[in-house]
Write an enzyme that holds these catalytic residues in place. Structure first.
Site, PDB file in Angstrom:
ATOM      1  N   GLY A  96      20.397   8.798 -32.998  1.00  0.00           N
ATOM      2  CA  GLY A  96      20.054   9.501 -31.767  1.00  0.00           C
ATOM      3  C   GLY A  96      20.652   8.863 -30.533  1.00  0.00           C
ATOM      4  O   GLY A  96      20.924   9.544 -29.539  1.00  0.00           O
ATOM      5  N   ALA A  97      20.868   7.540 -30.567  1.00  0.00           N
ATOM      6  CA  ALA A  97      21.445   6.860 -29.410  1.00  0.00           C
ATOM      7  C   ALA A  97      22.865   7.357 -29.141  1.00  0.00           C
ATOM      8  O   ALA A  97      23.285   7.455 -27.982  1.00  0.00           O
ATOM      9  CB  ALA A  97      21.437   5.352 -29.629  1.00  0.00           C
ATOM     10  N   GLY A 157       0.816  -1.203   0.000  1.00  0.00           N
ATOM     11  CA  GLY A 157       0.000   0.000   0.000  1.00  0.00           C
ATOM     12  C   GLY A 157       0.849   1.251   0.000  1.00  0.00           C
ATOM     13  O   GLY A 157       1.894   1.337  -0.652  1.00  0.00           O
ATOM     14  N   GLY A 158       0.423   2.241   0.787  1.00  0.00           N
ATOM     15  CA  GLY A 158       1.148   3.505   0.854  1.00  0.00           C
ATOM     16  C   GLY A 158       2.571   3.363   1.329  1.00  0.00           C
ATOM     17  O   GLY A 158       3.436   4.176   0.977  1.00  0.00           O
TER      18      GLY A 158
END
Length: 514
Positions: A404-405, A169-170
């Site tokens: 781009g890499a 949970g939290g």
């Protein structure tokens, strides 16, 4: 005074002995250590100073008024790891399941505040059942205070979360905000909603380990950085990581003693790395050859294995190494690899750890799935992290670096301080074969012997634009080096950059891609 002191000693003895042996036996039966046993492994012997050992909750109702144990289910304090101060909190599952209530949370708040004030690392040993339901919203507010402090300390002091039991949970969000997460197989689990809720809502059947176990988060989700078979081995590696990291963002990392010579040539790389860019090899063996004593500490070893994120030393100085891994997907960049490397670069920059980048990248992974899941957005995270980093940065192009890499992997155009290359480097928009198919498509299609012409054009393109010295001739590579001199070049470059200073624009903060 003697009577009061004797009473105090008796109370503290009972605190250490609480709860009964049955609860301890039940903890051990699950293959888990107690909170204090864990602290004794983590910290140097005899160095632990406890804070708030006598703290109790003040809640009434739901039977809690009759259950007010000392510590309120969490042990907090400070000690040393290899002589350096470290703050720690350890949830005690034996006491109310280690669930977080108001007093429990306030103890954690206090130790987090002390860690930040002292400029020392914080380690959280998590083994709790989440929020204490009987305390309602005050328990949730306690979590909020922890999260706020995690963010305040981010990039200021190292924060390490060790998951040694349930973290659901939290409660799972605090580890997610820290720098490193360690988990132990079979006994630790992290998830937002448990198997029962998932079965009720979606009909999917899954075990706790299958949903949020150590291997799930270390291999699949990337939530955990490290996974171990037992708690002792896990905590020993936490000690090692604390030993090499700086205490905070103002102090330098400790300098490691090494007999390894800074001018040692690494001629074994000639045999490790094939000149043919299509042949794979294990980049770890290159790292092992270059760094001090062949010793390194890998982060996220089993997630996004096509890129490596490694801590190592060069002439005793701690460095972060980002490297493509040619034996996995040819070292291509994809969504997971971009996220993994971006997070590592950001962490190194936050704590003033120089970054070395070893390139052998064919580009970004093509595919509909990658595009639909946001490779543009996720790839931009790595680009942003490098462009934003002000620490010393050196990149080495070993073989191919396409498209781009190449730019994203700390090219000189985005701010690398030194861009080096091996004589086997190929830096281009794309490979020669793919380029020929695009540029000369019509010419090849109309030729009497298309394949012969295609091979001719490939050779011409490679000769004209992809030879090892093309980028160096244009100042985009600072030097083409003998591969055996890589260690020497890196050490000398880092020594030159040690006092690097960068002026940043005035702004509240950037808006990185998410």
């Amino acid at each position: 005074m003697r009577r009061a002191t004797a009473e105090l000693a008796d109370i503290k003895r009972r605190v250490l002995d609480w709860p009964d042996t049955a609860a301890t036996a039940a903890q051990h039966a699950k293959g888990k250590l107690t909170a204090r046993e864990r602290i004794s492994i983590l910290l140097d012997e005899g160095s632990f100073h406890e804070v708030d050992a006598l703290r109790k909750h003040r809640v009434t109702g739901f039977g809690l008024e009759n259950r007010k144990p000392h510590t309120d289910g969490v042990v907090t304090g400070w000690g040393t790891v290899f002589g350096r101060t470290v703050f720690v909190y350890a949830q005690d599952f034996r006491i109310m399941g280690g669930a977080v209530g108001e007093a429990h949370a306030q103890k954690i708040h206090k130790i987090m505040d002390l860690a930040l004030a002292a400029g020392a690392p914080l380690v959280g040993l998590n083994d709790g059942a989440g929020a204490r339901i009987q305390e309602g919203v005050t328990a949730l507010a306690g979590f909020g205070g922890i999260f706020q402090r995690n963010v305040a300390a981010s990039g200021v002091i190292p924060q390490i979360s060790v998951i040694l039991g349930p973290c659901a949970g939290g409660a799972a969000y605090s580890p997610a905000l820290t720098d490193f997460i360690f988990m132990v197989r079979e006994t630790s689990q992290m998830f937002i909603t448990g198997p029962d809720v998932i079965a009720a809502v979606t009909g999917e059947q899954v075990t706790m380990n299958g949903l949020g176990g150590a291997d799930v988060h270390a291999d699949t989700s990337g939530v955990a950085h490290f996974a171990y078979d037992d708690e002792a081995g896990c905590l020993h590696d936490v000690r090692y990581l604390l030993a090499i990291l700086p205490a905070n963002n103002r102090d330098p990392a400790p300098v490691a003693d090494t007999p390894d010579q800074p001018d040692r040539r690494c001629e074994r790389v000639y045999d490790i790395v094939p000149a043919d860019g299509n042949r794979p090899y294990d980049m770890r063996t290159v790292v092992e050859e270059i760094v001090d004593d062949g010793d390194f500490f890998e982060v996220h070893e089993n997630w996004a294995a096509n890129i490596l994120c490694i801590f190592a030393h060069l002439d005793g100085q701690l460095v972060g190494i980002v490297a493509n891994q040619p034996i996995v997907l040819a070292g291509v960049l994809d969504i997971a690899a971009s996220e993994k490397a971006a997070r590592f670069v950001q962490m190194c920059d936050a704590f003033n750890i120089p970054i070395v980048t070893l390139l052998d990248v064919p580009g970004f992974l093509p595919g509909v799935d990658q595009e639909h899941h946001g490779i543009i957005r996720h790839g931009a995270k790595l680009l942003y992290a490098y462009c934003n980093a002000t620490v010393p940065r050196i990149s080495v192009v070993m073989r191919k670096a396409y498209g781009g890499a190449y730019i994203v992997m700390d090219s000189r155009s985005i701010g690398s301080d030194l861009a080096l290359a091996w004589p086997t480097n190929e830096i281009a928009v794309m490979g020669a074969e793919a380029t020929a198919n695009v540029i000369f498509r019509r010419e090849i299609a109309a030729a009497d012997d298309p394949e012969a012409l295609r091979q001719q054009r490939v050779k011409e393109y490679r000769t004209e634009l992809m030879h090892p010295y093309y980028a160096a001739e244009r100042g985009l590579v600072d030097d083409v080096i003998d591969p055996a001199d890589t260690r020497i070049a890196l050490i000398r470059g880092l020594a030159m950059l040690r006092r690097k200073q960068v002026g940043l624009p005035i702004r509240k903060h950037g808006n990185p891609p998410q």
